[in-house]
Scaffold this motif. Structure first.
Motif, mmCIF file in Angstrom:
data_model
loop_
_atom_site.group_PDB
_atom_site.id
_atom_site.type_symbol
_atom_site.label_atom_id
_atom_site.label_comp_id
_atom_site.label_asym_id
_atom_site.label_seq_id
_atom_site.Cartn_x
_atom_site.Cartn_y
_atom_site.Cartn_z
ATOM 1 N N UNK A 64 0.858 -1.176 0.000
ATOM 2 C CA UNK A 64 0.000 0.000 0.000
ATOM 3 C C UNK A 64 0.897 1.228 0.000
ATOM 4 N N UNK A 65 0.471 2.295 -0.670
ATOM 5 C CA UNK A 65 1.329 3.473 -0.726
ATOM 6 C C UNK A 65 1.012 4.434 0.413
ATOM 7 N N UNK A 66 1.932 5.395 0.598
ATOM 8 C CA UNK A 66 1.808 6.337 1.707
ATOM 9 C C UNK A 66 0.607 7.243 1.551
ATOM 10 N N UNK A 67 0.212 7.522 0.325
ATOM 11 C CA UNK A 67 -0.951 8.388 0.105
ATOM 12 C C UNK A 67 -2.202 7.791 0.737
ATOM 13 N N UNK A 68 -2.456 6.517 0.476
ATOM 14 C CA UNK A 68 -3.652 5.878 1.017
ATOM 15 C C UNK A 68 -3.562 5.744 2.532
#
Length: 457
Positions: A64-68
């Motif tokens: 999962x990326x940091x944005x989410x």
């Protein structure tokens, strides 16, 4: 990468055709392009303007990326390997994902721009658009699911809505608590009422079938009754009783409808059949008498009718003879001692009570030692056996009986009970089964019946 709008002048690649291209123009363009390509790919993934999440085929989050994570307020350790994608959704979103989104993804390999709401760590909801695609390996088998999540909030209106809910929260909390207490009290009272009603209905249901079945000399009799709902009285019925001259009478049927009204018709039907049999046990005559009674009682406003099969058993020196007639009822199955099975056809018999003068069809068979007769209501053959609503059907029942034969009456009921239980929720109607079997060694003369209980409930 550089792009050109329609207002931009075309690139002057040739400058002055008389002078030729400048020797340093190509090198400068290549350097600028290379600089763009040196952007950190990992940084592009982590801080993209949209959320990225990769899951295993069972939905467990693998990346999962940091944005989410920032949107949801979770740490990477709280999510990766610990949560599934559906854990990030609201209750309604989970239901939609399981019933629509996931099946479409399995069939199509990708689904685009579906609206969901994500559930943040602080309980807030984030409206998003979700697109997913299945990644397959070199062998063509699916490996994981890649999902892109785009923020779909109208930020200002959403924040105003949050503030409004905050102002109303204290007031609503007290009202909700009070309502919860009142609802819990009402639920408990309703549960008590339901238990009392079920107890009354159970007593009424038991009164509509014989508590025990007599056992004719040289024969076996067994029965089973499946009640589809504990909250309603069913309309199926059966009975077995002696005539006093060595013969036995039996019947089985199904009244239309459920509830107290159907129970009243069932009670009237059972006692009418018994009384008619004492007067004249001919199966066609008995059903004709029942038809007259039902039509006279229920020919106005709320017509009531039933399907029924009535028969007599006359023991003989080597078995018994069965005479039976049917009024709109499924045919009985005869399982022979030689391992075969057949229906006893009674075509053309009309529903009992629907017309003032209804035709009924009779048939006769000799039962040899080891033969077993099976009567049943249509809850058995109309049970659903597949997600598409496919019914069990007459052919399947006959094939089942052929594989089961030869069999005693008690074992037949036990095996058919197991079959009914295998239908699960597909068995959504009351079902009655009555089996009558000739012992392998039949008596030479009839004797008085015993009162041994064989009815399975």
């Amino acid at each position: 990468m550089m792009c050109r709008t329609e207002q931009d002048p075309p690139p002057d690649t040739h400058r002055d055709s008389r002078r030729g291209p400048h020797p340093t123009d190509g090198a400068a363009s290549d350097a600028e392009f290379s600089a763009l390509l040196e952007d950190d790919v990992e940084d592009l993934y982590e801080n993209a303007p949209c959320g990225y999440v990769s899951t295993l085929l069972d939905g467990k989050i693998a990346k999962v990326n940091a944005t989410l994570l920032g949107w949801l307020g979770h740490s990477r350790e709280q999510v990766i390997g610990r949560k599934r994608f559906t854990d990030l959704l609201t209750v309604g979103g989970k239901l939609y994902h399981e019933t629509h989104f996931a099946p479409l993804l399995r069939m199509q390999g990708e689904v685009n721009s579906i609206a969901f709401e994500l559930k943040a760590a602080d309980g807030s909801r984030l409206p998003v658009l979700v697109s997913s695609k299945v990644k397959a390996g070199s062998d063509g088998q699916p490996q994981l699911i890649r999902t892109t999540i785009v923020d779909a909030r109208d930020r200002r209106s959403y924040e105003n809505e949050l503030l409004h809910r905050k102002r109303e929260a204290d007031k609503a909390r007290h009202e909700a608590e009070q309502a919860r207490k009142e609802a819990e009290e009402a639920r408990q009272e309703a549960e008590r009422d339901r238990n009392r009603l079920q107890s009354v209905l159970a007593v009424l249901q038991r009164s509509l079938v014989p508590p025990t079945l007599p056992q004719p000399e040289g024969m076996e009799a067994a029965a089973y009754y499946h009640t589809a709902s504990v909250d309603q009285v069913g309309g199926d019925f059966y009975d077995l009783f002696p005539l006093g001259d060595g013969r036995w009478c039996f019947f089985l049927g199904d009244v239309c409808g459920k509830g107290p009204e159907a129970a009243a018709v069932t009670s009237l039907t059972r006692y009418t059949l018994r009384a008619a049999a004492i007067h004249d046990p001919d199966p066609v005559t008995v059903l004709a008498t029942l038809n007259t009674v039902l039509h006279q009682h229920y020919n106005r406003g709320d017509p009531r009718y039933c399907t029924a099969v009535f028969g007599t058993l006359t023991p003989g020196p080597a078995g018994a003879t069965v005479h039976l007639a049917s009024g709109g009822h499924p045919p009985a199955v005869l399982m022979r001692a030689d391992g075969t099975a057949e229906y006893l056809p009674t075509p053309g018999g009309l529903l009992v009570g629907i017309l003032p003068n209804a035709p009924f069809t009779a048939t006769s068979r000799d039962l040899a030692p080891g033969d077993t007769l099976v009567l049943y209501t249509d809850g058995l053959t109309e049970a659903r056996i597949g997600p598409d609503g496919t019914r069990y059907g007459d052919e399947a029942l006959l094939e089942y009986a052929s594989d089961l034969a030869p069999v005693t009456a008690h074992k037949a009921v036990g095996t058919l009970t197991t079959l009914l239980e295998s239908f699960g929720d597909g068995l959504d109607d009351d079902t009655a089964i009555l089996t009558l079997g000739i012992n392998p060694t039949a008596p030479t003369a009839p004797t008085a019946p015993t009162e041994e209980a064989t009815c399975r409930t």
